[in-house]
Design a protein around this motif. Structure first.
Motif, mmCIF file in Angstrom:
data_model
loop_
_atom_site.group_PDB
_atom_site.id
_atom_site.type_symbol
_atom_site.label_atom_id
_atom_site.label_comp_id
_atom_site.label_asym_id
_atom_site.label_seq_id
_atom_site.Cartn_x
_atom_site.Cartn_y
_atom_site.Cartn_z
ATOM 1 N N GLU A 107 0.020 0.388 -5.363
ATOM 2 C CA GLU A 107 0.576 1.270 -5.371
ATOM 3 C C GLU A 107 0.411 1.587 -3.921
ATOM 4 O O GLU A 107 -0.675 1.644 -3.225
ATOM 5 C CB GLU A 107 -0.231 2.526 -6.095
ATOM 6 N N ILE A 108 1.434 1.850 -3.035
ATOM 7 C CA ILE A 108 1.503 2.346 -1.728
ATOM 8 C C ILE A 108 1.628 3.905 -1.577
ATOM 9 O O ILE A 108 2.506 4.447 -1.997
ATOM 10 C CB ILE A 108 2.727 1.520 -0.824
ATOM 11 N N THR A 128 -4.578 0.498 -4.944
ATOM 12 C CA THR A 128 -3.901 1.662 -4.404
ATOM 13 C C THR A 128 -4.283 1.656 -3.042
ATOM 14 O O THR A 128 -5.585 1.650 -2.729
ATOM 15 C CB THR A 128 -3.988 3.021 -5.207
ATOM 16 N N GLY A 158 0.044 1.019 4.678
ATOM 17 C CA GLY A 158 0.763 0.368 3.371
ATOM 18 C C GLY A 158 2.167 -0.669 3.661
ATOM 19 O O GLY A 158 2.439 -1.230 2.821
ATOM 20 N N HIS A 159 2.472 -0.652 4.889
ATOM 21 C CA HIS A 159 3.398 -1.668 5.278
ATOM 22 C C HIS A 159 3.248 -3.024 4.799
ATOM 23 O O HIS A 159 4.114 -3.574 4.497
ATOM 24 C CB HIS A 159 3.960 -1.454 6.746
ATOM 25 N N GLY A 161 0.972 -4.114 2.659
ATOM 26 C CA GLY A 161 0.404 -4.096 1.171
ATOM 27 C C GLY A 161 -0.939 -4.670 0.950
ATOM 28 O O GLY A 161 -1.744 -4.361 2.028
ATOM 29 N N SER A 173 5.885 2.583 -4.162
ATOM 30 C CA SER A 173 5.774 3.272 -2.926
ATOM 31 C C SER A 173 6.048 4.818 -3.371
ATOM 32 O O SER A 173 6.997 5.214 -3.433
ATOM 33 C CB SER A 173 6.309 2.637 -1.927
ATOM 34 N N LEU A 184 6.257 -6.380 1.428
ATOM 35 C CA LEU A 184 6.047 -6.007 0.157
ATOM 36 C C LEU A 184 6.626 -7.018 -1.107
ATOM 37 O O LEU A 184 5.956 -7.388 -1.794
ATOM 38 C CB LEU A 184 6.306 -4.638 -0.157
ATOM 39 N N MET A 196 10.622 2.299 -4.437
ATOM 40 C CA MET A 196 10.265 2.916 -3.494
ATOM 41 C C MET A 196 11.574 3.778 -2.926
ATOM 42 O O MET A 196 12.561 3.284 -2.993
ATOM 43 C CB MET A 196 9.831 1.935 -2.470
ATOM 44 N N MET A 228 6.998 6.808 5.552
ATOM 45 C CA MET A 228 5.789 5.750 5.588
ATOM 46 C C MET A 228 5.421 5.531 7.002
ATOM 47 O O MET A 228 6.156 4.912 7.746
ATOM 48 C CB MET A 228 6.246 4.383 4.877
#
Length: 234
Positions: A107-108, A128, A158-159, A161, A173, A184, A196, A228
């Motif tokens: 999970e992003i 996460t 999060g870009h 992962g 995402s 990702l 996403m 993001m």
């Protein structure tokens, strides 16, 4: 990767946090019935889990009376908890391939932890990632209350992962990049699914399926998510 099923969130634990009035199980059931009528919820499995998880636990107390409305609500740090209908659509699509069960998911954007809780109840292992340390800590506290033993929390951008834990059966995402981060995609197993939002104004929700030689794209509708952002918040 098989996990002990009792590490997942259980109904008996969730029911201890049932509220009254506007946060009661009756209000939650009414929301689930509404989502089913709209077509956002199609499977009993996801509907039962969303009817089990106390969304009001993940909402700022000032907005708890709106917990079971189909709306996004602020959670601080210019972030929001997503519309339940959007959570339902994303979760349903992620789990819709019976031939590729989702046991290990990334999970992003942990955010409030609500989507994390739903994934915990449906999957064996949840990783996460959240770039805002305060939100990650708060979400971890909520998941500990619900005794979710199958979730690992990371504070990171999060870009990128979590390549060290790949491949994943699925990635979801809650933040919208301008373009699809192929970092990702590369962390998905063959047959794996990524869902996403992409873009700024407007934003569109997409599902992606990684095949051996191509990436399949499915349009899932218009949405509104936070962007993001890169880096870890200070």
């Amino acid at each position: 990767m098989q996990q002990n099923p009792d590490q997942r969130i259980q109904f008996e634990i969730c029911r201890q946090y049932d509220g009254v009035g506007m946060t009661s199980p009756r209000k939650r059931q009414k929301l689930i019935t509404q989502l089913q009528a709209q077509g956002a919820l199609k499977t009993t499995k996801v509907a039962d889990v969303m009817n089990m998880i106390p969304r009001h636990l993940f909402v700022d107390p000032a907005f708890s009376h709106r917990s079971y409305e189909d709306c996004a609500l602020p959670i601080g740090h210019e972030q929001t908890i997503s519309h339940p209908s959007t959570v339902a659509i994303m979760t349903e699509w992620l789990l819709s391939d019976a031939n590729n069960p989702v046991r290990k998911v990334l999970e992003i954007g942990t955010g409030s932890g609500y989507q994390t809780a739903i994934l915990s109840a449906l999957c064996d292992k949840v990783y996460t990632v959240e770039r805002i340390p305060d939100l990650s800590r708060q979400a971890q506290e909520k998941l500990q209350q619900l005794q979710a033993g199958n979730v690992e929390f990371f504070t990171a951008d999060g870009h990128w992962g979590l390549p060290g834990y790949a491949p994943f059966d699925a990635i979801i995402s809650a933040a919208s990049p301008e373009t699809l981060p192929y970092e990702l995609v590369e962390q998905l197993k063959i047959g794996g699914r990524l869902v996403m939002p992409i873009g700024s104004h407007p934003q569109h929700l997409y599902g992606f399926i990684r095949h051996q030689d191509r990436l399949e794209q499915v349009a899932l509708g218009d949405v509104s998510f936070v962007p993001m952002r890169k880096g870890v918040a200070q």
